[in-house]
Design a protein around this motif. Structure first.
Motif, PDB file in Angstrom:
ATOM      1  N   UNK A  92      -9.516   2.150  -1.861  1.00  0.00           N
ATOM      2  CA  UNK A  92      -9.933   2.426  -2.970  1.00  0.00           C
ATOM      3  C   UNK A  92      -8.592   1.436  -3.717  1.00  0.00           C
ATOM      4  N   UNK A  93      -7.804   1.007  -3.062  1.00  0.00           N
ATOM      5  CA  UNK A  93      -6.949   0.231  -3.359  1.00  0.00           C
ATOM      6  C   UNK A  93      -6.778  -1.537  -3.320  1.00  0.00           C
ATOM      7  N   UNK A  94      -7.403  -1.600  -1.779  1.00  0.00           N
ATOM      8  CA  UNK A  94      -7.210  -2.852  -1.636  1.00  0.00           C
ATOM      9  C   UNK A  94      -7.330  -3.405   0.262  1.00  0.00           C
ATOM     10  N   UNK A  95      -7.801  -4.004   0.813  1.00  0.00           N
ATOM     11  CA  UNK A  95      -8.205  -4.610   1.833  1.00  0.00           C
ATOM     12  C   UNK A  95      -7.004  -5.184   2.723  1.00  0.00           C
ATOM     13  N   UNK A  96      -6.739  -4.513   4.054  1.00  0.00           N
ATOM     14  CA  UNK A  96      -5.537  -4.959   4.955  1.00  0.00           C
ATOM     15  C   UNK A  96      -6.200  -4.849   6.455  1.00  0.00           C
ATOM     16  N   UNK A  97      -5.804  -6.307   6.780  1.00  0.00           N
ATOM     17  CA  UNK A  97      -6.134  -7.427   7.864  1.00  0.00           C
ATOM     18  C   UNK A  97      -4.697  -6.767   8.729  1.00  0.00           C
ATOM     19  N   UNK A  98      -4.991  -6.223  10.252  1.00  0.00           N
ATOM     20  CA  UNK A  98      -3.996  -5.826  11.297  1.00  0.00           C
ATOM     21  C   UNK A  98      -4.518  -6.529  12.509  1.00  0.00           C
ATOM     22  N   UNK A  99      -3.202  -7.114  13.020  1.00  0.00           N
ATOM     23  CA  UNK A  99      -3.319  -7.554  14.716  1.00  0.00           C
ATOM     24  C   UNK A  99      -4.535  -6.721  15.278  1.00  0.00           C
ATOM     25  N   UNK A 100      -5.628  -6.147  16.076  1.00  0.00           N
ATOM     26  CA  UNK A 100      -6.656  -5.908  16.887  1.00  0.00           C
ATOM     27  C   UNK A 100      -6.091  -4.593  17.685  1.00  0.00           C
ATOM     28  N   UNK A 101      -4.582  -4.501  18.159  1.00  0.00           N
ATOM     29  CA  UNK A 101      -4.212  -3.429  18.122  1.00  0.00           C
ATOM     30  C   UNK A 101      -4.316  -2.334  17.722  1.00  0.00           C
ATOM     31  N   UNK A 102      -3.569  -3.085  15.702  1.00  0.00           N
ATOM     32  CA  UNK A 102      -3.413  -1.690  14.752  1.00  0.00           C
ATOM     33  C   UNK A 102      -1.923  -1.992  14.478  1.00  0.00           C
ATOM     34  N   UNK A 103      -0.822  -3.150  14.991  1.00  0.00           N
ATOM     35  CA  UNK A 103       0.610  -3.204  15.979  1.00  0.00           C
ATOM     36  C   UNK A 103       1.011  -3.845  14.165  1.00  0.00           C
ATOM     37  N   UNK A 104       0.537  -4.881  13.573  1.00  0.00           N
ATOM     38  CA  UNK A 104       0.890  -5.800  13.211  1.00  0.00           C
ATOM     39  C   UNK A 104       0.096  -5.745  11.859  1.00  0.00           C
ATOM     40  N   UNK A 105       0.448  -5.426  10.484  1.00  0.00           N
ATOM     41  CA  UNK A 105      -0.212  -6.076   9.109  1.00  0.00           C
ATOM     42  C   UNK A 105      -0.270  -6.818   9.150  1.00  0.00           C
ATOM     43  N   UNK A 106      -1.071  -8.084   9.015  1.00  0.00           N
ATOM     44  CA  UNK A 106      -0.758  -9.503   8.555  1.00  0.00           C
ATOM     45  C   UNK A 106      -1.348 -10.016   7.732  1.00  0.00           C
ATOM     46  N   UNK A 107      -1.735  -9.400   7.028  1.00  0.00           N
ATOM     47  CA  UNK A 107      -2.859  -9.734   5.447  1.00  0.00           C
ATOM     48  C   UNK A 107      -2.692  -8.311   4.537  1.00  0.00           C
ATOM     49  N   UNK A 108      -2.756  -8.320   2.708  1.00  0.00           N
ATOM     50  CA  UNK A 108      -2.573  -7.378   2.498  1.00  0.00           C
ATOM     51  C   UNK A 108      -3.982  -8.022   1.084  1.00  0.00           C
ATOM     52  N   UNK A 109      -5.024  -7.664   0.936  1.00  0.00           N
ATOM     53  CA  UNK A 109      -5.642  -7.502  -0.571  1.00  0.00           C
ATOM     54  C   UNK A 109      -5.909  -6.872  -1.406  1.00  0.00           C
ATOM     55  N   UNK A 110      -4.887  -6.828  -3.004  1.00  0.00           N
ATOM     56  CA  UNK A 110      -5.411  -6.025  -3.529  1.00  0.00           C
ATOM     57  C   UNK A 110      -6.330  -6.399  -4.934  1.00  0.00           C
ATOM     58  N   UNK A 111      -7.446  -4.534  -4.943  1.00  0.00           N
ATOM     59  CA  UNK A 111      -7.958  -4.847  -5.456  1.00  0.00           C
ATOM     60  C   UNK A 111      -8.231  -4.912  -6.761  1.00  0.00           C
ATOM     61  N   UNK A 112      -9.056  -5.257  -7.418  1.00  0.00           N
ATOM     62  CA  UNK A 112      -8.444  -5.468  -9.072  1.00  0.00           C
ATOM     63  C   UNK A 112      -9.430  -4.094  -9.704  1.00  0.00           C
ATOM     64  N   UNK A 113      -8.072  -3.348 -10.125  1.00  0.00           N
ATOM     65  CA  UNK A 113      -8.387  -2.140 -10.508  1.00  0.00           C
ATOM     66  C   UNK A 113      -8.342  -2.139 -12.669  1.00  0.00           C
ATOM     67  N   UNK A 114      -9.090  -1.468 -12.655  1.00  0.00           N
ATOM     68  CA  UNK A 114      -9.361  -1.881 -15.001  1.00  0.00           C
ATOM     69  C   UNK A 114      -7.571  -0.777 -15.451  1.00  0.00           C
ATOM     70  N   UNK A 115      -7.063  -1.719 -16.382  1.00  0.00           N
ATOM     71  CA  UNK A 115      -6.188  -0.752 -17.108  1.00  0.00           C
ATOM     72  C   UNK A 115      -6.446   0.479 -17.505  1.00  0.00           C
ATOM     73  N   UNK A 116      -7.675   0.242 -18.398  1.00  0.00           N
ATOM     74  CA  UNK A 116      -7.667   1.822 -18.517  1.00  0.00           C
ATOM     75  C   UNK A 116      -9.049   2.152 -17.829  1.00  0.00           C
ATOM     76  N   UNK A 117      -9.308   3.622 -17.602  1.00  0.00           N
ATOM     77  CA  UNK A 117     -10.198   4.050 -16.535  1.00  0.00           C
ATOM     78  C   UNK A 117     -11.129   4.578 -16.929  1.00  0.00           C
ATOM     79  N   UNK A 118     -12.459   3.827 -15.910  1.00  0.00           N
ATOM     80  CA  UNK A 118     -13.858   3.974 -16.332  1.00  0.00           C
ATOM     81  C   UNK A 118     -14.451   4.738 -15.241  1.00  0.00           C
ATOM     82  N   UNK A 119     -16.010   5.215 -15.550  1.00  0.00           N
ATOM     83  CA  UNK A 119     -16.260   6.030 -14.715  1.00  0.00           C
ATOM     84  C   UNK A 119     -16.996   5.239 -13.347  1.00  0.00           C
TER      85      UNK A 119
END
Length: 336
Positions: A92-119
């Motif tokens: 719900x917050x973003x996208x994480x990319x790890x090495x295939x064995x899950x040992x190291x997170x190589x990238x994080x991308x945050x999703x754009x969340x609206x400043x005012x909550x929406x449905x």
């Protein structure tokens, strides 16, 4: 045709999410990796082919500069590119990319969340590696994020945003090896059942839009230029990717389809649904008429289980694995 093997125990049960199982075969080390999502945790199991050794790892839904996160994970999938393999998590917050064995997170991308909550809920869902250096991820707005993946390191960039869907992306799939000249090599699906067919390149090109019929397409695959789509009606539809011509429609299940998979070398198709059934089909091309035929081969009933993930464990379809809602195991089947 298939018989049940010893199950693999996992630390938590599987959440009721589409396509909630990912499998990566590591041939040189004779290992298979499995991932199953439970709430805000990904359960990862490394299993040796002889069935003697298992190791477990749990990945949390992380956020930069936050100690703990309650963000629900929507999907985890292995992405295999020619130069590297990554494990991609969407939440719900973003996208994480790890090495295939899950040992190291190589990238994080945050999703754009609206400043005012929406449905409208905000989340990412639908993951696919696309030849030769892209990973595509869908988001709840209907956009598809295209990430350019270097052969090593963490210098991953968002190279393009594709905006053709106007409903939440549910799933996507790609096909192609470098030896083939594929016209269409990515298909994306949304909650309205609409399908978009793409050709990747410096810029992604929309080749075709196949309209839905107001029923969610929960799982989609691409095989030899044919789109295979599974729907909430329990139907599987096969379309020619470039023209959108309907090859076949199969009333495959009595309840919502949660997962499809294809063994590319044999043309075997796996379908799994809420009706507790896993079915194996065979797809065959008839070049003279340019049509696809579907034959039903095998049934497995996983009693009293809402199946939410099913994957072949190899490219020939010799074995497959299944997960179910509230089930703390991965059930495996192998050809007799």
């Amino acid at each position: 045709m298939y018989h049940k093997e010893k199950s693999i125990q996992i630390k938590n049960s599987a959440s009721a999410l589409y396509n909630n199982l990912s499998v990566l075969r590591i041939a040189p080390r004779q290992l298979t990796y499995f991932t199953v999502v439970h709430a805000n945790v990904v359960n990862m199991v490394s299993a040796s082919w002889d069935g003697l050794n298992y190791s477990h790892r749990q990945l949390q839904s992380k956020e930069p500069n936050v100690a703990t996160s309650t963000s629900l994970i929507m999907q985890a999938a292995f992405c295999v590119l020619p130069s590297r393999e990554l494990l991609v998590l969407t939440s719900q917050k973003g996208i994480q990319m790890y090495e295939s064995d899950g040992s190291i997170m190589v990238y994080w991308h945050a999703l754009d969340t609206p400043e005012t909550p929406t449905e409208q809920a905000v989340f990412a869902r639908g993951i696919s590696a696309v030849w030769e250096n892209y990973i595509c991820v869908g988001v709840s707005s209907g956009a598809i994020l295209v990430f350019d993946i270097p052969s090593k390191g963490s210098n991953i960039t968002l190279s393009e945003v594709l905006e053709e869907h106007n409903q939440s992306v549910t799933d996507m799939a790609s096909e192609c090896s470098g030896s083939q000249e594929c016209i269409a090599n990515l298909v994306t699906a949304d909650d309205g059942g609409n399908l978009c067919v793409w050709k990747s390149g410096e810029e992604f090109q929309l080749l075709n839009k196949i309209p839905g019929f107001d029923m969610s397409c929960s799982s989609v695959k691409l095989w030899k230029g044919t789109v295979v789509a599974g729907y909430g009606t329990g139907q599987i539809r096969l379309y020619e990717a470039v023209t959108g011509i309907l090859h076949a429609e199969v009333n495959a299940h009595a309840r919502w389809i949660y997962s499809l998979d294809i063994a590319p070398f044999s043309g075997l198709l796996l379908s799994a649904a809420e009706d507790s059934l896993v079915r194996v089909w065979h797809l065959s091309m008839t070049p003279e008429t340019n049509t696809v035929e579907v034959a039903h081969l095998h049934n497995e009933c996983v009693t009293d289980t809402q199946i939410c993930g099913a994957k072949f464990c190899d490219g020939d379809g010799y074995a497959f694995a299944v997960t179910g809602y509230d089930l703390s195991e991965i059930i495996r089947y192998i050809q007799s």
